[in-house]
Each structure stands twice: as C-alpha cells, then as structure tokens.
Design a protein around this motif. Structure first.
Motif, PDB file in Angstrom:
ATOM      1  N   ARG A  48       0.815  -1.217   0.000  1.00 40.11           N
ATOM      2  CA  ARG A  48       0.000   0.000   0.000  1.00 40.11           C
ATOM      3  C   ARG A  48       0.848   1.266   0.000  1.00 40.11           C
ATOM      4  O   ARG A  48       0.357   2.350  -0.287  1.00 40.11           O
ATOM      5  CB  ARG A  48      -0.943  -0.008   1.208  1.00 40.11           C
ATOM      6  CG  ARG A  48      -2.018  -1.054   1.035  1.00 40.11           C
ATOM      7  CD  ARG A  48      -2.963  -1.183   2.191  1.00 40.11           C
ATOM      8  NE  ARG A  48      -3.872  -2.270   1.912  1.00 40.11           N
ATOM      9  CZ  ARG A  48      -3.965  -3.388   2.615  1.00 40.11           C
ATOM     10  NH1 ARG A  48      -3.202  -3.555   3.686  1.00 40.11           N
ATOM     11  NH2 ARG A  48      -4.801  -4.326   2.266  1.00 40.11           N
ATOM     12  N   ILE A 144     -10.290   0.036  -4.619  1.00 39.11           N
ATOM     13  CA  ILE A 144      -9.864   0.655  -3.347  1.00 39.11           C
ATOM     14  C   ILE A 144      -8.329   0.673  -3.278  1.00 39.11           C
ATOM     15  O   ILE A 144      -7.724   1.675  -2.905  1.00 39.11           O
ATOM     16  CB  ILE A 144     -10.475  -0.087  -2.135  1.00 39.11           C
ATOM     17  CG1 ILE A 144     -11.996   0.084  -2.118  1.00 39.11           C
ATOM     18  CG2 ILE A 144      -9.876   0.418  -0.825  1.00 39.11           C
ATOM     19  CD1 ILE A 144     -12.721  -0.804  -1.113  1.00 39.11           C
ATOM     20  N   ILE A 148      -6.219   4.025  -3.002  1.00 39.98           N
ATOM     21  CA  ILE A 148      -5.333   4.283  -1.862  1.00 39.98           C
ATOM     22  C   ILE A 148      -3.933   4.656  -2.367  1.00 39.98           C
ATOM     23  O   ILE A 148      -3.311   5.595  -1.882  1.00 39.98           O
ATOM     24  CB  ILE A 148      -5.296   3.069  -0.905  1.00 39.98           C
ATOM     25  CG1 ILE A 148      -6.617   3.001  -0.126  1.00 39.98           C
ATOM     26  CG2 ILE A 148      -4.121   3.151   0.077  1.00 39.98           C
ATOM     27  CD1 ILE A 148      -6.817   1.758   0.688  1.00 39.98           C
ATOM     28  N   ASP A 163      -6.918   3.330   9.337  1.00 39.89           N
ATOM     29  CA  ASP A 163      -8.137   2.631   8.912  1.00 39.89           C
ATOM     30  C   ASP A 163      -7.901   1.211   8.411  1.00 39.89           C
ATOM     31  O   ASP A 163      -8.834   0.412   8.385  1.00 39.89           O
ATOM     32  CB  ASP A 163      -8.859   3.445   7.826  1.00 39.89           C
ATOM     33  CG  ASP A 163      -9.485   4.706   8.395  1.00 39.89           C
ATOM     34  OD1 ASP A 163      -9.612   4.787   9.630  1.00 39.89           O
ATOM     35  OD2 ASP A 163      -9.849   5.610   7.624  1.00 39.89           O
ATOM     36  N   ILE A 164      -6.690   0.907   8.019  1.00 40.37           N
ATOM     37  CA  ILE A 164      -6.450  -0.471   7.552  1.00 40.37           C
ATOM     38  C   ILE A 164      -5.686  -1.269   8.605  1.00 40.37           C
ATOM     39  O   ILE A 164      -6.086  -2.367   8.962  1.00 40.37           O
ATOM     40  CB  ILE A 164      -5.713  -0.470   6.191  1.00 40.37           C
ATOM     41  CG1 ILE A 164      -6.601   0.207   5.142  1.00 40.37           C
ATOM     42  CG2 ILE A 164      -5.348  -1.901   5.773  1.00 40.37           C
ATOM     43  CD1 ILE A 164      -6.015   0.325   3.771  1.00 40.37           C
ATOM     44  N   ARG A 191      -9.351  10.545   3.863  1.00 40.81           N
ATOM     45  CA  ARG A 191     -10.660   9.878   3.749  1.00 40.81           C
ATOM     46  C   ARG A 191     -11.539  10.586   2.728  1.00 40.81           C
ATOM     47  O   ARG A 191     -12.235   9.935   1.943  1.00 40.81           O
ATOM     48  CB  ARG A 191     -11.362   9.878   5.119  1.00 40.81           C
ATOM     49  CG  ARG A 191     -10.828   8.845   6.077  1.00 40.81           C
ATOM     50  CD  ARG A 191     -11.507   9.012   7.430  1.00 40.81           C
ATOM     51  NE  ARG A 191     -11.118   7.987   8.381  1.00 40.81           N
ATOM     52  CZ  ARG A 191     -11.495   8.009   9.658  1.00 40.81           C
ATOM     53  NH1 ARG A 191     -12.249   8.987  10.116  1.00 40.81           N
ATOM     54  NH2 ARG A 191     -11.111   7.033  10.468  1.00 40.81           N
TER      55      ARG A 191
ATOM     56  N   CYS B  58     -12.406   0.522   4.024  1.00 42.66           N
ATOM     57  CA  CYS B  58     -10.966   0.421   4.340  1.00 42.66           C
ATOM     58  C   CYS B  58     -10.727  -0.635   5.416  1.00 42.66           C
ATOM     59  O   CYS B  58      -9.785  -1.414   5.340  1.00 42.66           O
ATOM     60  CB  CYS B  58     -10.442   1.756   4.871  1.00 42.66           C
ATOM     61  SG  CYS B  58      -9.977   2.898   3.589  1.00 42.66           S
TER      62      CYS B  58
END
Lengths: 206, 87
Positions: A48, A144, A148, A163-164, A191, B58
């Motif tokens: 990520r 997603i 990201i 959040d992850i 966000r 998420c």
C-alpha cells in the motif's frame, strides 16, 4: 557486553516481548519466528505504500534488516508491532527520498467541500446504504487498492495506519512522529480524497 | 432542510469534524450538535454516510498472502546476516 533490557519493568504488555528478550539474550535463530509473525502484515503495508511490487518486496526486506540491526535498542515501552511499523515507515520515507519523484501535492480541505449545486442534489447514494458484504467484491477491492495508492504519500501513510492497520490516533502519531492533531487533519483529508474516488467509481458503474 | 444553501456555517463546521465524529473522538455536546444537524440536512447526512462507508470499506479490505518466494528470500537473508555484528 550487551545489556538485555527487561520487558517486565515497563507497563506495556505485549505477546512479542518474550520472543524479543530471547533473541536479545542470544537466541538469534528465533528472529525467524518474529519475521513469520509479521511478514504478511508488513508485506501488505508495503504494497500500500509502494507503487511497485518489487519496491514493496525491497521495503519488507529492508525493514526486517533494520529491525534485526536495531532490535537490541528496543526498550519495551511500546508494543513491538508499533515499533516495527515505525521502522517500516522510516524505511519507506528514506527510500522515497532517494528516488527521483516530484514532491507530492498537498490536499486542502477546500477541494473536498461540497459546492452548493452538488450538495443540493445529493441524496445518500446506494453504495453507502447497502450491506457491506454485498458491496465488497474483487473488483471493488482492486479499485480501493488503486485509489489508496493514488493518495499523496504523507496522507496515505496515515489512512493506512489508522483505517487499515487499525492503529489509534495516538499510536499513529507516535509511529510517524506527528502530533495527534496533525494525524487527524491528514486522516480527514485522506478519507475525503478516497471517498471522492469511490463516488466517481460508483457513479460510473451505476 | 438546508439544501438550498449548503455553504451554511453549520454545514462547514460539521464537514470539518466528520472524521473525528466517526472515530468517536468528539465530546458529547459536539456529537449531539452534529447529529441534530445531520437529521435536517440531506447533503450533510449524505456526506457523513459516504464517509462512514469509505472508512468501513478500508477496515474490511482483505490481505494478500505473502509470496512464497519472498518469504523464502527473507529466511535466506536472515540466515546470512553476520550474527556477531549485532545483538
């Protein structure tokens, strides 16, 4: 002679402390066990943070090498996982500095404020209301992931950690050496950025 | 309803605090203020719900397994680190 720091002196409890103490006492072979516990998490974090698979793999390797190098300095004042992510974030930042990419843009709150016209027409869209398990599929996961990756890195790091990876505001602040207020500002913008990307995606598929 | 004037003071105030609201980081009075406003403003309610959903998505992304090759490479690297230079 190396002094082995004692995890029992601190107030933090962590399932990894025993293993770290064993490694720091000379059972170096146990380092493999520590790697096994976190390699998948770290790999996903790296995916990520890096645009490229091979960069992500390098980041995992470099992080574990740094962990091995500095483990003797671990002070048992924080959970090992938090310290590991601090090393990983710092490895990622150093790697980025060495590359030749242009500086990433700042996200301003103004760019996400809904305008009068858009806001007037806006009802809650279906994707925000339907059950989560009905919504999540392979295609959306990929959308997603790409969305990201497109968040400017300093904001991306915060949203990924919060959040992850599930770190709290205070933990994220500690990992990234930021104030909690700064974490909140970056998280909110990240966000909103991601939400706009998702809105765009769902607008096209509906 | 405040749909015809979204750039309303309350809308902007709420917009800035949405993430903290979602994370339960606001005091009770501010939460009540936000909830009351969202009840009467479709645009802000929508903004809140889409942001909540973004966060939920998420939190539910799945992890990829680490490639076996990388896992083996890590073992190899660790095996070959000179153990006397550290610890």
């Amino acid at each position: 002679m190396t002094t082995v720091k004692n995890p029992n002196h601190g107030k933090v409890k962590d399932k990894d402390f025993g293993l770290i103490q064993a490694i720091n006492s000379g059972q170096v072979d146990k380092f493999n066990e520590l790697v096994k516990r976190y390699e998948q998490k770290l790999y996903n974090f790296s995916l990520r943070m890096c645009h490229d698979h091979s960069d992500a793999e390098d980041m995992v390797q470099d992080t574990f090498l740094n962990v091995f190098k500095y483990l003797k300095d671990f002070r048992y004042e924080t959970k090992f996982k938090n310290w590991l992510y601090k090393v990983a974030a710092s490895t990622c930042i150093k790697k980025k500095r060495k590359s030749k990419f242009a500086p990433e843009r700042e996200l301003s709150l103004d760019e996400f404020r809904p305008g009068d016209e858009a806001a007037a027409a806006e009802q809650v869209p279906e994707w925000a209301l339907m059950p989560l398990d009905k919504l999540l599929n392979e295609e959306l996961s990929s959308v997603i992931h790409q969305a990201i990756l497109s968040i400017p890195r300093k904001y991306r790091m915060v949203i990924v950690l919060r959040d992850i990876e599930g770190f709290s505001t205070a933990e994220t602040a500690q990992i990234l050496n930021l104030s909690p207020a700064n974490v909140k500002v970056r998280l909110h913008r990240a966000r909103l950025y991601l939400r706009d990307k998702l809105k765009g995606y769902f607008k096209n598929v509906q | 309803m405040c749909n015809d004037d979204h750039d309303h003071k309350h809308c902007l105030e709420m917009f800035e605090k949405l993430s903290e609201y979602i994370d339960g980081e606001l005091d009770h009075a501010t939460c009540e203020k936000i909830e009351k406003h969202a009840e009467n403003c479709v645009a802000c309610f929508s903004c809140l719900e889409t942001l909540k959903r973004t966060v939920a998505l998420c939190k539910n992304v799945t992890e990829k397994p680490i490639p076996l090759k990388l896992s083996q490479k890590l073992k190899e690297i660790i095996r070959n680190i000179p153990k006397t230079t550290t610890l």
